[in-house]
Design an enzyme around this catalytic site. Structure first.
Site, mmCIF file in Angstrom:
data_model
loop_
_atom_site.group_PDB
_atom_site.id
_atom_site.type_symbol
_atom_site.label_atom_id
_atom_site.label_comp_id
_atom_site.label_asym_id
_atom_site.label_seq_id
_atom_site.Cartn_x
_atom_site.Cartn_y
_atom_site.Cartn_z
ATOM 1 N N HIS A 73 2.415 3.374 -9.225
ATOM 2 C CA HIS A 73 2.241 1.920 -9.381
ATOM 3 C C HIS A 73 3.469 1.311 -10.077
ATOM 4 O O HIS A 73 3.912 0.216 -9.734
ATOM 5 C CB HIS A 73 0.972 1.615 -10.177
ATOM 6 C CG HIS A 73 -0.301 1.951 -9.436
ATOM 7 N ND1 HIS A 73 -0.509 1.584 -8.131
ATOM 8 C CD2 HIS A 73 -1.428 2.627 -9.820
ATOM 9 C CE1 HIS A 73 -1.710 2.012 -7.732
ATOM 10 N NE2 HIS A 73 -2.276 2.652 -8.740
ATOM 11 N N LEU B 199 10.261 -20.717 -4.641
ATOM 12 C CA LEU B 199 9.294 -19.863 -3.935
ATOM 13 C C LEU B 199 7.895 -19.996 -4.542
ATOM 14 O O LEU B 199 7.719 -19.893 -5.754
ATOM 15 C CB LEU B 199 9.746 -18.396 -4.055
ATOM 16 C CG LEU B 199 8.768 -17.332 -3.551
ATOM 17 C CD1 LEU B 199 8.700 -17.340 -2.026
ATOM 18 C CD2 LEU B 199 9.154 -15.955 -4.047
ATOM 19 N N ASP C 224 0.826 -1.212 0.000
ATOM 20 C CA ASP C 224 0.000 0.000 0.000
ATOM 21 C C ASP C 224 0.859 1.261 0.000
ATOM 22 O O ASP C 224 1.931 1.283 0.596
ATOM 23 C CB ASP C 224 -0.923 -0.018 1.236
ATOM 24 C CG ASP C 224 -2.121 0.892 1.075
ATOM 25 O OD1 ASP C 224 -2.387 1.361 -0.056
ATOM 26 O OD2 ASP C 224 -2.795 1.155 2.094
HETATM 27 C C1 IPE Z 1 -5.585 -2.773 -0.393
HETATM 28 O O1 IPE Z 1 -5.242 -1.448 -0.499
HETATM 29 C C2 IPE Z 1 -5.510 -3.433 -1.720
HETATM 30 C C3 IPE Z 1 -4.188 -3.577 -2.324
HETATM 31 C C4 IPE Z 1 -3.055 -3.214 -1.790
HETATM 32 C C5 IPE Z 1 -4.187 -4.209 -3.608
HETATM 33 P P1 IPE Z 1 -6.329 -0.304 -0.676
HETATM 34 O O2 IPE Z 1 -5.550 0.973 -0.739
HETATM 35 O O3 IPE Z 1 -7.218 -0.608 -1.803
HETATM 36 O O4 IPE Z 1 -7.163 -0.415 0.681
HETATM 37 P P2 IPE Z 1 -7.999 0.672 1.491
HETATM 38 O O5 IPE Z 1 -9.039 1.206 0.556
HETATM 39 O O6 IPE Z 1 -7.055 1.750 1.917
HETATM 40 O O7 IPE Z 1 -8.552 -0.086 2.653
HETATM 41 C C1 IPE Z 2 -1.696 0.142 -3.435
HETATM 42 O O1 IPE Z 2 -1.411 1.494 -3.510
HETATM 43 C C2 IPE Z 2 -1.785 -0.489 -4.800
HETATM 44 C C3 IPE Z 2 -3.137 -0.866 -5.240
HETATM 45 C C4 IPE Z 2 -4.222 -0.828 -4.505
HETATM 46 C C5 IPE Z 2 -3.241 -1.337 -6.607
HETATM 47 P P1 IPE Z 2 -2.566 2.572 -3.468
HETATM 48 O O2 IPE Z 2 -2.887 2.977 -4.865
HETATM 49 O O3 IPE Z 2 -3.700 2.092 -2.650
HETATM 50 O O4 IPE Z 2 -1.839 3.768 -2.725
HETATM 51 P P2 IPE Z 2 -2.495 4.857 -1.758
HETATM 52 O O5 IPE Z 2 -3.180 4.119 -0.648
HETATM 53 O O6 IPE Z 2 -3.458 5.629 -2.602
HETATM 54 O O7 IPE Z 2 -1.349 5.671 -1.302
HETATM 55 MG MG MG Z 3 -4.169 2.334 -0.656
#
Ligand code: IPE
Ligand code: IPE
Ligand code: MG
Length: 237
Positions: free
Chosen positions: A32, A126, A15
């Site tokens: 990303h 792995l 995240d």
């Molecule tokens: C969880 O992260 C999903 C992934 C890392 C793929 P999100 O950013 O989507 O989760 P919330 O919305 O903060 O809970």
């Molecule tokens: C996690 O990073 C990756 C995916 C959910 C694909 P985010 O895109 O949720 O990053 P934040 O939470 O907005 O910083």
């Molecule tokens: Mg996120």
């Protein structure tokens, strides 16, 4: 490289890509993309230190609610990822499994996933689980429905369902439960990730955003895990 008291199964909620991009005045997609670089390093290291199973949360069933442009670009990134990484993964004996509903992905992404799974099917290194279009509630419902169908159709005896029956319905069938769950970016929630498999997982929440999560940070999380006392409901002293 030797680490002591290694977890068998590490799960990571990757995240913070969006916040990293914002902090650096870049587009979300560049966040990303930078995240993919981290992922590459973490997979390599996990493979080198002989972690058995690594599960990475890449796209949740709730992530479809993001802006269309971001979702489309993420789907393209998945195809690109498998195309550029599959040779190295295969050479390193990594075995890929997708956790989640592959049929619900756009055809090109679904095909890339299936190819990666098929190509690495016989590898013995792995076990890499990539959670795509994954949600634990969806996984649980699928399991429940499948067990109900089996019993109602008479293909299995109509008897009480035990945990083993149910866990055999999960995407992680045959794999050990999660020992260590890491979520980067300081958020402390599961966001529908591996709810059943994390029943006794130790959790670590590094503050760093995923694109900044280095092997050093990973090692710190592994060290924290190594120092934890796991009791599983019992009494050790
Ligand atoms: C969880 O992260 C999903 C992934 C890392 C793929 P999100 O950013 O989507 O989760 P919330 O919305 O903060 O809970
Ligand atoms: C996690 O990073 C990756 C995916 C959910 C694909 P985010 O895109 O949720 O990053 P934040 O939470 O907005 O910083
Ligand atoms: Mg996120």
């Amino acid at each position: 490289m030797t680490e002591t008291n290694l977890p068998k199964h590490v799960a990571i909620i990757m995240d913070g890509n969006g916040r990293w991009a914002k902090k650096n005045a870049l587009s979300v997609m560049l966040g990303h993309r930078k995240g993919v670089e981290t992922l590459r390093e973490i997979i390599r290291y996990s493979s080198n230190i002989s972690i058995k199973v690594l599960s990475l949360y890449a796209f949740s069933t709730e992530n479809w609610s993001r802006p269309k442009a971001e979702v489309n670009a993420l789907m393209k990134l998945i195809v690109e990822y498998f195309t550029s990484e599959i040779d190295e993964l295969d050479q390193n004996h990594v075995k890929i499994r997708i956790l989640g509903d592959v049929d619900g992905l756009p055809p090109s992404a679904a095909e890339a996933c299936r190819n990666a799974v098929n190509r690495t099917e016989h590898n013995k290194g792995l076990q890499l689980n990539i959670a795509l279009n994954y949600g634990a509630r969806d996984e649980i419902l699928r399991g429940v429905n499948s067990l109900m169908m089996e019993r109602c159709s008479g293909s299995k005896p109509f008897k009480e369902i035990v945990w083993e029956d149910f866990s055999n319905q999960l995407y992680t069938k045959g794999q050990p439960d999660v020992d260590l769950l890491i979520r980067t970016s300081g958020e402390q929630r599961l966001s529908n990730f591996l709810l059943c498999q994390c029943a006794y997982a130790e959790m670590v929440f590094p503050e760093v955003l995923w694109p900044e999560f280095t092997v050093d940070e990973y090692r710190k999380a592994l060290q924290q895990y190594a120092g934890r006392e796991r009791r599983f409901g019992g009494r050790t002293s």
